[in-house]
Design a protein around this motif. Structure first.
Motif, PDB file in Angstrom:
ATOM      1  N   HIS A  32      26.289  44.851  42.113  1.00  0.00           N
ATOM      2  CA  HIS A  32      27.141  45.664  42.976  1.00  0.00           C
ATOM      3  C   HIS A  32      27.126  45.129  44.408  1.00  0.00           C
ATOM      4  CE1 HIS A  32      29.065  49.113  44.794  1.00  0.00           C
ATOM      5  NE2 HIS A  32      28.051  49.202  45.631  1.00  0.00           N
ATOM      6  N   GLU A  78      41.534  49.174  32.146  1.00  0.00           N
ATOM      7  CA  GLU A  78      40.406  49.741  32.890  1.00  0.00           C
ATOM      8  C   GLU A  78      39.138  49.561  32.067  1.00  0.00           C
ATOM      9  OE1 GLU A  78      40.538  51.089  35.998  1.00  0.00           O
ATOM     10  OE2 GLU A  78      42.645  50.542  36.067  1.00  0.00           O
ATOM     11  N   ARG A  98      40.724  43.714  35.831  1.00  0.00           N
ATOM     12  CA  ARG A  98      41.704  44.798  35.645  1.00  0.00           C
ATOM     13  C   ARG A  98      43.119  44.315  35.961  1.00  0.00           C
ATOM     14  NH1 ARG A  98      38.060  48.603  39.061  1.00  0.00           N
ATOM     15  NH2 ARG A  98      36.704  49.494  37.482  1.00  0.00           N
ATOM     16  N   ASP A  99      43.244  43.587  37.073  1.00  0.00           N
ATOM     17  CA  ASP A  99      44.561  43.082  37.481  1.00  0.00           C
ATOM     18  C   ASP A  99      45.118  42.100  36.459  1.00  0.00           C
ATOM     19  OD1 ASP A  99      44.366  44.621  39.765  1.00  0.00           O
ATOM     20  OD2 ASP A  99      43.869  42.924  41.083  1.00  0.00           O
ATOM     21  N   GLN A 100      44.265  41.197  35.961  1.00  0.00           N
ATOM     22  CA  GLN A 100      44.734  40.161  35.053  1.00  0.00           C
ATOM     23  C   GLN A 100      45.003  40.673  33.646  1.00  0.00           C
ATOM     24  OE1 GLN A 100      42.758  36.258  35.406  1.00  0.00           O
ATOM     25  NE2 GLN A 100      41.785  37.085  37.243  1.00  0.00           N
ATOM     26  N   LEU A 141      35.457  43.207  38.695  1.00  0.00           N
ATOM     27  CA  LEU A 141      36.146  44.226  37.888  1.00  0.00           C
ATOM     28  C   LEU A 141      37.603  44.345  38.294  1.00  0.00           C
ATOM     29  CD1 LEU A 141      33.598  47.154  37.482  1.00  0.00           C
ATOM     30  CD2 LEU A 141      34.755  45.908  35.659  1.00  0.00           C
ATOM     31  N   ASP A 142      37.870  44.368  39.591  1.00  0.00           N
ATOM     32  CA  ASP A 142      39.252  44.463  40.073  1.00  0.00           C
ATOM     33  C   ASP A 142      40.079  43.285  39.574  1.00  0.00           C
ATOM     34  OD1 ASP A 142      38.646  46.805  41.414  1.00  0.00           O
ATOM     35  OD2 ASP A 142      38.483  45.843  43.392  1.00  0.00           O
ATOM     36  N   SER A 143      39.515  42.086  39.622  1.00  0.00           N
ATOM     37  CA  SER A 143      40.222  40.890  39.182  1.00  0.00           C
ATOM     38  C   SER A 143      40.543  40.958  37.689  1.00  0.00           C
ATOM     39  CB  SER A 143      39.379  39.646  39.479  1.00  0.00           C
ATOM     40  OG  SER A 143      40.034  38.488  39.027  1.00  0.00           O
ATOM     41  N   SER A 148      32.325  44.754  41.972  1.00  0.00           N
ATOM     42  CA  SER A 148      33.580  45.515  41.995  1.00  0.00           C
ATOM     43  C   SER A 148      34.784  44.592  42.157  1.00  0.00           C
ATOM     44  CB  SER A 148      33.555  46.575  43.095  1.00  0.00           C
ATOM     45  OG  SER A 148      33.418  45.964  44.357  1.00  0.00           O
ATOM     46  N   LEU A 149      34.601  43.483  42.876  1.00  0.00           N
ATOM     47  CA  LEU A 149      35.687  42.515  43.017  1.00  0.00           C
ATOM     48  C   LEU A 149      35.985  41.824  41.692  1.00  0.00           C
ATOM     49  CD1 LEU A 149      34.667  40.912  46.452  1.00  0.00           C
ATOM     50  CD2 LEU A 149      36.402  42.678  46.015  1.00  0.00           C
ATOM     51  N   PRO A 172      35.969  36.267  42.069  1.00  0.00           N
ATOM     52  CA  PRO A 172      37.250  36.615  41.431  1.00  0.00           C
ATOM     53  C   PRO A 172      38.072  35.390  41.036  1.00  0.00           C
ATOM     54  CG  PRO A 172      36.831  38.088  43.257  1.00  0.00           C
ATOM     55  CD  PRO A 172      35.763  37.022  43.300  1.00  0.00           C
TER      56      PRO A 172
END
Length: 153
Positions: free
Chosen positions: A88, A106, A100-102, A96-98, A93-94, A145
């Motif tokens: 963390h 979720e 999720r975006d790709q 996970l965001d990457s 989190s970055l 990411p």
């Protein structure tokens, strides 16, 4: 359900025949049923309850209590992203965001083509390599990411 077919139910019946009447058979039967189907569809859980003479609520209770069991189809590739303290702090989190975006999903979800399942996990045990994720059985550390796109190829 696409995986819940006659061939799989026949395999489940073979598993059940080996365990019927044996005390403590529920967890091994659910593990083997999940191996057959890839998850535990409703029809399989109902058959297990019936053949082991257990209340359906008890079988569902065990299947939902243990994290190893899944009631929905999972992807061929399981991506576990560590969200523990070390990861963390170092940017999990970055990652996970990457992802999720790709992939457009979720945490806890599977892509519609059943290619990927994304699972945030409390700890992978590779804190020195943070941030870390596991792609199936391979651990990847010191991720950014930018490296996620390469990994998903």
């Amino acid at each position: 359900m696409e995986n819940c077919n006659c061939e799989n139910m026949a395999k489940l019946d073979e598993v059940l025949a080996k365990h019927t009447g044996k005390p403590g058979a529920l967890i091994p039967v659910l593990q083997q049923a999940q191996d057959v189907f890839g998850y535990l569809p409703r029809e399989a859980i109902t058959r297990v309850a019936d053949k082991l003479s257990l209340p359906l609520s008890q079988v569902y209770g065990v299947a939902t209590f243990y994290a190893q069991f899944h009631l929905k189809p999972r992807g061929r590739n399981i991506i576990r992203v560590c969200v523990g303290t070390a990861c963390h702090v170092r940017g999990a989190s970055l990652l996970l965001d990457s992802i999720r975006d790709q992939l457009g999903i979720e945490g806890g979800e599977t892509t519609s083509d059943l290619k990927y399942t994304l699972e945030p996990v409390a700890c992978i045990g590779a804190c020195g390599l943070a941030p870390v994720l596991m792609f199936n059985d391979q651990t990847h550390g010191r991720l950014t990411p930018d490296k996620i796109a390469q990994l998903l190829k």
